[in-house]
Design a protein around this motif. Structure first.
Motif, PDB file in Angstrom:
ATOM      1  N   GLN A 108      10.136   6.520  38.939  1.00  0.00           N
ATOM      2  CA  GLN A 108       9.188   6.744  37.852  1.00  0.00           C
ATOM      3  C   GLN A 108       9.777   7.686  36.813  1.00  0.00           C
ATOM      4  O   GLN A 108       9.573   7.500  35.610  1.00  0.00           O
ATOM      5  N   ASP A 109      10.478   8.713  37.265  1.00  0.00           N
ATOM      6  CA  ASP A 109      11.048   9.719  36.357  1.00  0.00           C
ATOM      7  C   ASP A 109      12.533   9.435  36.143  1.00  0.00           C
ATOM      8  O   ASP A 109      13.257   9.083  37.082  1.00  0.00           O
ATOM      9  N   ARG A 110      12.966   9.625  34.922  1.00  0.00           N
ATOM     10  CA  ARG A 110      14.376   9.402  34.598  1.00  0.00           C
ATOM     11  C   ARG A 110      15.263  10.469  35.254  1.00  0.00           C
ATOM     12  O   ARG A 110      16.419  10.207  35.566  1.00  0.00           O
ATOM     13  N   GLY A 111      14.743  11.695  35.450  1.00  0.00           N
ATOM     14  CA  GLY A 111      15.537  12.742  36.094  1.00  0.00           C
ATOM     15  C   GLY A 111      15.850  12.423  37.542  1.00  0.00           C
ATOM     16  O   GLY A 111      16.913  12.808  38.056  1.00  0.00           O
ATOM     17  N   ASP A 112      14.964  11.698  38.238  1.00  0.00           N
ATOM     18  CA  ASP A 112      15.232  11.306  39.626  1.00  0.00           C
ATOM     19  C   ASP A 112      16.400  10.331  39.710  1.00  0.00           C
ATOM     20  O   ASP A 112      17.255  10.426  40.601  1.00  0.00           O
ATOM     21  N   SER A 113      16.441   9.403  38.790  1.00  0.00           N
ATOM     22  CA  SER A 113      17.564   8.452  38.790  1.00  0.00           C
ATOM     23  C   SER A 113      18.885   9.157  38.446  1.00  0.00           C
ATOM     24  O   SER A 113      19.945   8.779  38.960  1.00  0.00           O
TER      25      SER A 113
END
Length: 272
Positions: A108-113
């Motif tokens: 959901q979050d770009r920071g996780d990817s």
């Protein structure tokens, strides 16, 4: 000794999708999936055991293993990013029997990817550095090295630059006065008198002419003067002028005035 398992990255929420077969060799597109309807939701862990790296997709409540994705290299066939987004990946999962399948995973979050991506990059960078160090240890450096050691019987001479005890210094003395090139005074302690520079209020000294008393001197436009009309340069005439005499100068329009100078007399005529 058995190696322990280390966790490189943990994300508590990830989305799993069933993806259609690859339509072309260009790659996968997340727009072809039903992104608003994920097939499963759980957590993902990136783990390492020695040089081995694998991705575990687990139930976020019970921790039960859902799928496992061994990663041999990154980027590679095991983990592939999609063409149209940085938050979605295609994983090659493998079961205990060796069978494999391709699934879609997203965040959901770009920071996780971003964290997921960096964790695997750092692991394989560490593997390459270790392989390089192991190769250097097996193959020693064969380049010739410079030998700077002293051989047996070899001596060395060091010149410290010291002078002999009776030697005199040949260096020039430094001028006094703070390093300025000041001309020292002449012997006797009497400094020469210098003429004042032009424009300082005094006219530069002009050379003085000397005449003899026996021969007349001729000047242009002034005629000739005899011996009685000359004053020797060593005897300066003493001239006394009173205020009344100056008054006569200014009062008369034309006059003949004689001023006595010691034993000689000079006649001057002024016509207004």
């Amino acid at each position: 000794m058995d190696e322990y398992e280390s966790v490189l990255c943990v994300k508590n929420e990830c989305f799993i999708y069933k993806i259609p077969p690859r339509s072309s060799n260009r790659g996968y597109r997340a727009a072809d999936w039903k992104l608003d309807q994920p097939d499963w939701t759980g957590r993902v862990r990136v783990c390492a055991k020695g040089k081995e790296c694998y991705i575990k997709i687990e139930d976020k409540n019970s921790g039960e293993l859902f799928a496992k994705c061994p990663v041999d290299d990154y980027p590679g066939l095991a983990v592939e990013a999609v063409l149209d987004s940085s938050r979605y990946f295609v994983l090659k999962i493998v079961n205990e029997n060796g069978q494999h399948a391709f699934i879609g995973m997203g965040f959901q979050d770009r920071g996780d990817s971003f964290d997921f991506n960096v964790a695997m990059q750092d692991h394989f960078k560490w593997i390459k550095q270790n392989e390089k160090l192991e190769a250097e240890a097996v193959q020693p450096d064969l380049t010739p090295k410079l030998d700077l050691s002293f051989k047996e019987g070899q001596t060395i001479h060091i010149n410290l630059g010291s002078h002999a005890s009776g030697a005199t210094s040949t260096s020039r003395p430094k001028p006094s006065g703070g390093g300025l090139n000041v001309i020292p005074p002449p012997p006797g302690g009497v400094a020469p008198k210098l003429a004042p520079p032009p424009g300082s209020g005094a006219s530069p000294a002009s050379p003085r002419r000397t005449f003899t008393a026996n021969s007349p001197a001729s000047f242009p436009g002034m005629g000739s003067f005899g011996p009685t009309n000359l004053v020797h340069h060593s005897q300066q005439p003493k001239t006394t002028v009173t205020s009344s005499e100056w008054g006569d100068f200014t009062a008369a329009s034309g006059y003949v005035k004689t001023i006595k100078c010691s034993s000689q007399s000079l006649s001057s005529t002024e016509v207004a």
